[in-house]
Design a protein around this motif. Structure first.
Motif, PDB file in Angstrom:
ATOM      1  N   ASN A 263     -26.204   7.777 -16.352  1.00 12.16           N
ATOM      2  CA  ASN A 263     -26.244   9.051 -17.070  1.00 12.16           C
ATOM      3  C   ASN A 263     -25.407   9.023 -18.343  1.00 12.16           C
ATOM      4  OD1 ASN A 263     -27.855  10.843 -15.248  1.00 12.16           O
ATOM      5  ND2 ASN A 263     -26.353  10.010 -13.811  1.00 12.16           N
ATOM      6  N   LYS A 264     -24.562   8.017 -18.474  1.00 14.30           N
ATOM      7  CA  LYS A 264     -23.672   7.970 -19.622  1.00 14.30           C
ATOM      8  C   LYS A 264     -24.019   6.859 -20.595  1.00 14.30           C
ATOM      9  CE  LYS A 264     -19.257   8.828 -18.350  1.00 14.30           C
ATOM     10  NZ  LYS A 264     -18.053   8.531 -17.539  1.00 14.30           N
ATOM     11  N   CYS A 265     -24.959   6.010 -20.229  1.00 12.12           N
ATOM     12  CA  CYS A 265     -25.266   4.875 -21.116  1.00 12.12           C
ATOM     13  C   CYS A 265     -26.066   5.359 -22.316  1.00 12.12           C
ATOM     14  CB  CYS A 265     -26.059   3.811 -20.362  1.00 12.12           C
ATOM     15  SG  CYS A 265     -26.496   2.406 -21.425  1.00 12.12           S
ATOM     16  N   LEU A 266     -25.575   5.015 -23.525  1.00 12.01           N
ATOM     17  CA  LEU A 266     -26.254   5.445 -24.753  1.00 12.01           C
ATOM     18  C   LEU A 266     -27.093   4.348 -25.358  1.00 12.01           C
ATOM     19  CD1 LEU A 266     -23.080   5.535 -26.861  1.00 12.01           C
ATOM     20  CD2 LEU A 266     -23.335   7.280 -25.118  1.00 12.01           C
ATOM     21  N   GLY A 267     -27.147   3.195 -24.698  1.00 14.36           N
ATOM     22  CA  GLY A 267     -27.970   2.115 -25.239  1.00 14.36           C
ATOM     23  C   GLY A 267     -27.438   1.530 -26.525  1.00 14.36           C
ATOM     24  N   CYS A 268     -26.133   1.551 -26.716  1.00 21.26           N
ATOM     25  CA  CYS A 268     -25.556   1.117 -27.999  1.00 21.26           C
ATOM     26  C   CYS A 268     -25.394  -0.385 -28.078  1.00 21.26           C
ATOM     27  CB  CYS A 268     -24.206   1.787 -28.231  1.00 21.26           C
ATOM     28  SG  CYS A 268     -22.903   1.257 -27.102  1.00 21.26           S
ATOM     29  N   GLN A 269     -25.511  -1.069 -26.942  1.00 21.79           N
ATOM     30  CA  GLN A 269     -25.438  -2.536 -26.884  1.00 21.79           C
ATOM     31  C   GLN A 269     -24.049  -3.084 -27.214  1.00 21.79           C
ATOM     32  OE1 GLN A 269     -28.082  -4.197 -25.727  1.00 21.79           O
ATOM     33  NE2 GLN A 269     -29.829  -2.869 -26.138  1.00 21.79           N
ATOM     34  N   THR A 270     -23.023  -2.238 -27.178  1.00 22.61           N
ATOM     35  CA  THR A 270     -21.673  -2.764 -27.402  1.00 22.61           C
ATOM     36  C   THR A 270     -21.322  -3.779 -26.312  1.00 22.61           C
ATOM     37  OG1 THR A 270     -21.057  -0.665 -28.412  1.00 22.61           O
ATOM     38  CG2 THR A 270     -19.258  -2.130 -27.778  1.00 22.61           C
ATOM     39  N   CYS A 271     -21.733  -3.500 -25.092  1.00 24.40           N
ATOM     40  CA  CYS A 271     -21.514  -4.439 -23.976  1.00 24.40           C
ATOM     41  C   CYS A 271     -22.179  -5.775 -24.260  1.00 24.40           C
ATOM     42  CB  CYS A 271     -22.046  -3.849 -22.677  1.00 24.40           C
ATOM     43  SG  CYS A 271     -23.724  -3.174 -22.803  1.00 24.40           S
TER      44      CYS A 271
ATOM     45  N   ASN B 214     -43.272  15.828 -21.626  1.00 26.64           N
ATOM     46  CA  ASN B 214     -42.532  15.294 -20.482  1.00 26.64           C
ATOM     47  C   ASN B 214     -42.234  13.799 -20.626  1.00 26.64           C
ATOM     48  OD1 ASN B 214     -42.179  17.676 -18.901  1.00 26.64           O
ATOM     49  ND2 ASN B 214     -44.400  17.654 -18.564  1.00 26.64           N
ATOM     50  N   SER B 215     -42.126  13.348 -21.846  1.00 21.94           N
ATOM     51  CA  SER B 215     -41.764  11.942 -22.035  1.00 21.94           C
ATOM     52  C   SER B 215     -40.298  11.755 -21.650  1.00 21.94           C
ATOM     53  CB  SER B 215     -42.007  11.525 -23.482  1.00 21.94           C
ATOM     54  OG  SER B 215     -41.603  12.549 -24.365  1.00 21.94           O
ATOM     55  N   TYR B 216     -39.955  10.548 -21.249  1.00 25.57           N
ATOM     56  CA  TYR B 216     -38.604  10.293 -20.748  1.00 25.57           C
ATOM     57  C   TYR B 216     -38.274   8.819 -20.909  1.00 25.57           C
ATOM     58  CZ  TYR B 216     -40.972   8.258 -16.738  1.00 25.57           C
ATOM     59  OH  TYR B 216     -41.768   7.467 -15.951  1.00 25.57           O
ATOM     60  N   TYR B 217     -37.012   8.534 -20.948  1.00 23.48           N
ATOM     61  CA  TYR B 217     -36.533   7.155 -20.814  1.00 23.48           C
ATOM     62  C   TYR B 217     -35.059   7.193 -20.497  1.00 23.48           C
ATOM     63  CZ  TYR B 217     -34.634   7.273 -25.635  1.00 23.48           C
ATOM     64  OH  TYR B 217     -33.946   7.564 -26.769  1.00 23.48           O
ATOM     65  N   PHE B 218     -34.574   6.061 -20.009  1.00 23.19           N
ATOM     66  CA  PHE B 218     -33.128   5.867 -19.848  1.00 23.19           C
ATOM     67  C   PHE B 218     -32.847   4.399 -20.031  1.00 23.19           C
ATOM     68  CE2 PHE B 218     -35.070   5.592 -15.665  1.00 23.19           C
ATOM     69  CZ  PHE B 218     -34.493   4.489 -15.080  1.00 23.19           C
ATOM     70  N   TYR B 219     -31.558   4.087 -20.213  1.00 26.56           N
ATOM     71  CA  TYR B 219     -31.162   2.700 -20.453  1.00 26.56           C
ATOM     72  C   TYR B 219     -30.679   2.052 -19.171  1.00 26.56           C
ATOM     73  CZ  TYR B 219     -31.365   4.166 -25.288  1.00 26.56           C
ATOM     74  OH  TYR B 219     -31.783   4.655 -26.490  1.00 26.56           O
ATOM     75  N   LEU B 220     -31.026   0.789 -19.041  1.00 27.75           N
ATOM     76  CA  LEU B 220     -30.609   0.027 -17.860  1.00 27.75           C
ATOM     77  C   LEU B 220     -29.880  -1.241 -18.309  1.00 27.75           C
ATOM     78  CD1 LEU B 220     -30.815  -0.205 -14.719  1.00 27.75           C
ATOM     79  CD2 LEU B 220     -32.830  -1.640 -15.095  1.00 27.75           C
ATOM     80  N   PRO B 221     -28.545  -1.209 -18.264  1.00 34.85           N
ATOM     81  CA  PRO B 221     -27.796  -2.429 -18.588  1.00 34.85           C
ATOM     82  C   PRO B 221     -27.804  -3.361 -17.369  1.00 34.85           C
ATOM     83  CG  PRO B 221     -26.434  -0.420 -18.768  1.00 34.85           C
ATOM     84  CD  PRO B 221     -27.650  -0.079 -17.985  1.00 34.85           C
TER      85      PRO B 221
END
Lengths: 345, 224
Positions: A12-20, A129-136
């Motif tokens: 819920n907190k991942c912004l997909g910034c790729q800093t990791c 109803n489009s959606y997405y989330f990031y998965l590290p």
């Protein structure tokens, strides 16, 4: 005593910034032969992932029996391509005055048709109803590592003190049975050294009491680190006590030690444009396909605790997930790496 | 097989797979077998290769010569594909090895055993001007201890590999090595990996149990 380090990622907190991703890349995979390696990757879900369609490449176990798998190709991982940065920034090879002003940023060589984050932010569903989330994703440092069990040379080791799974580069002969066996496709072949390489959970940092770079560098406070059995630390509370952190694809049978707090979706709009509180925009069936049926229970607990917090009541779970105190996310691995004198062996 | 004594042949000559000295000796023709899937050292490999063809190379020709100092084997086999590069994660090199017992009674089928080491000379097509020197005491235990003691050279031409591997007859080492003085009688084995069939590690064709090897004494007749 045998212990296991683990990581919990709050999606819920991942912004997909790729800093990791970049923290890992700069620390571990800058040598020749490692150009295409991203031990840490962040992909948009739904999506084909990295390597492309990795969930269809086999590996892991089915009812305890190894499931045959396929080695991902470099193209499926997505190779790095070059840009004409020097022309654009410094005007090299530019005709006329003004140098790079007349240059456009362009890919050099063959035009790629895939990359390690190719389908970023495409996601799923239809408007509105489009959606997405990031998965590290990193190596899951599994309790039952398919890579370790597949290796005929015992070149993959699981550390008894912390459960970190590493490739012994002196024993590895580059046979790549581990790449077939890993169902998460998180092992890479180094063509220069002719050996397999993978995420090491930053064990040299762990040995100095420093959290892995992907976790410590995360600006979103997404990642918790610590021993599975440390009852006073967040990992135990999120995985075992509250049971809101669950592994990705538990059906692969390797018992990952990376866990995810599943994404809570906003409600759907119905055909009249009204908010349909009963149906989340991320279909539950999709989350179940990723995290197994336990994801539903986790979402229920998360919903209940969020409601409590909204009413102004105390919620240990919400306080944990908010991570008010950054250093408390790391289960004691909170030393400052800048304060340590690192020696390259 | 007899390793004939060729007193005048320098190591450099023996290492040339096309040197005329090789053509003046007739080869031993060896039938190769695939290693059994059930003997592969991990369950994942056993499951993945059950019912799949292991041992793409079914025939090989071998010759051996020694010059009183070094022993050289020349292996030759038909192979339609030259797999000498590793262009991608799923590409594997063609390779070959000579196995020698380093202790009396060392088993070939299990690549040696604890206390019963075997000694391997290993050449692969992506390192074609060199070879690796290995010892093993059981499946999955082989380790490269030296990349210079065994010399190798190979080339692929018109659908055939010709590979020479050579080593000093006697070698001092803290490793358990096969010592091969002139006049010795020992055994040897051959293994060949077909890269295009993803053969590597225990997935290979091999020559069955130890084949006899006699090193011609330097005192008797001189041929070559």
């Amino acid at each position: 005593m045998e212990r296991q380090l683990a990581m919990v990622l709050d999606l819920n907190k991942c912004l997909g910034c790729q800093t990791c991703t970049i923290a890992c890349k700069r620390l571990w995979t800058r040598d020749e032969g490692m150009e295409y390696m991203w031990w840490n990757s962040v992909n948009t879900q739904p999506g084909r992932g990295t390597p492309r369609d990795w969930e269809d490449l086999g590996g892991g176990f089915r009812e305890g029996i190894p499931e045959p798998g396929r080695i991902p190709t470099r193209r499926e991982f997505g190779e790095a391509w070059e840009y004409n940065h020097r022309e654009v920034f410094y005007g090299e090879n530019a005709s006329g005055s003004g140098g790079g002003a007349g240059q456009h940023l362009q890919i050099q060589g063959e035009k790629p048709d895939w990359g390690p984050n190719w389908d970023e932010d495409q996601g799923g569903g239809d408007y509105p109803n489009s959606y997405y989330f990031y998965l590290p994703r990193i190596c899951n440092h599994c309790t039952h590592p398919a890579c370790l069990e597949a290796c005929p040379r015992k070149a993959i080791e699981k550390n008894a003190d912390n459960g970190i799974v590493t490739v012994n580069e002196d024993r590895c002969r580059g046979y790549r049975f581990c790449m077939e066996a890993c169902p998460y496709k998180k092992i890479y072949f180094n063509q220069a050294k002719k050996i397999s390489q993978k995420c090491i959970f930053c064990f040299p940092r762990i040995e100095q009491g420093v959290a892995p770079a992907c976790a410590r560098q995360c600006p979103g406070r997404v990642r918790f680190v610590g021993y599975r059995d440390d009852r006073d630390a967040p990992i135990y509370k999120l995985v075992d006590k509250w049971q809101v952190a669950i592994p990705l694809h538990p059906e692969y049978g390797t018992e990952p030690n990376v866990f995810y707090v599943p994404p809570i979706a906003p409600p759907r709009y119905d055909e009249n444009g009204e908010i349909d509180e009963l149906n989340p925009r991320i279909p539950e069936a999709y989350l179940v396909s990723l995290f197994g049926p336990k994801v539903i229970d986790a979402l229920v607990v998360l919903g209940e605790e969020m409601a409590k917090a909204r009413k102004g009541e105390k919620s240990e779970l919400m306080d944990l997930l908010i991570a008010y105190k950054w250093k408390e996310m790391f289960g004691g691995f909170d030393e400052d790496p800048a304060a340590i004198e690192w020696v390259k062996s | 097989m007899k390793a004939s004594y060729v007193s005048a042949a320098a190591l450099g000559t023996l290492l040339d797979p096309d040197a005329p000295i090789w053509s003046s000796h007739s080869p031993e023709r060896v039938s190769m077998l695939g290693t059994p899937a059930g003997m592969q050292p991990s369950a994942a490999i056993q499951v993945a290769w059950k019912g799949r063809k292991i041992g793409a190379i079914e025939r090989a020709e071998i010759k051996a010569l020694h010059n009183g100092e070094e022993l050289a084997f020349r292996l030759e086999w038909a192979d339609a594909s030259e797999d000498a590069e590793l262009p991608d994660n799923d590409s594997f090199p063609d390779a070959a090895a000579i196995l020698l017992p380093a202790a009396k009674g060392a088993p070939l089928m299990t690549m040696g055993a604890p206390e019963l080491p075997v000694n391997a000379w290993y050449w692969r097509a992506d390192e074609r001007e060199s070879a690796r020197h290995l010892v093993a005491t059981g499946l999955g235990t082989s380790h490269t201890f030296d990349r210079t003691g065994v010399r190798g050279q190979g080339h692929w031409k018109s659908g055939r590999w010709r590979v020479v591997m050579a080593r000093a007859l006697r070698m001092e080492s803290d490793q358990p090595l096969a010592q091969l003085p002139p006049g010795a009688e020992t055994g040897f084995g051959i293994a060949i990996w077909e890269g295009s069939s993803a053969e590597r590690g225990g997935l290979k064709s091999f020559s069955g149990n130890w084949l006899p090897l006699q090193l011609e004494p330097t005192t008797s007749g001189r041929n070559g």
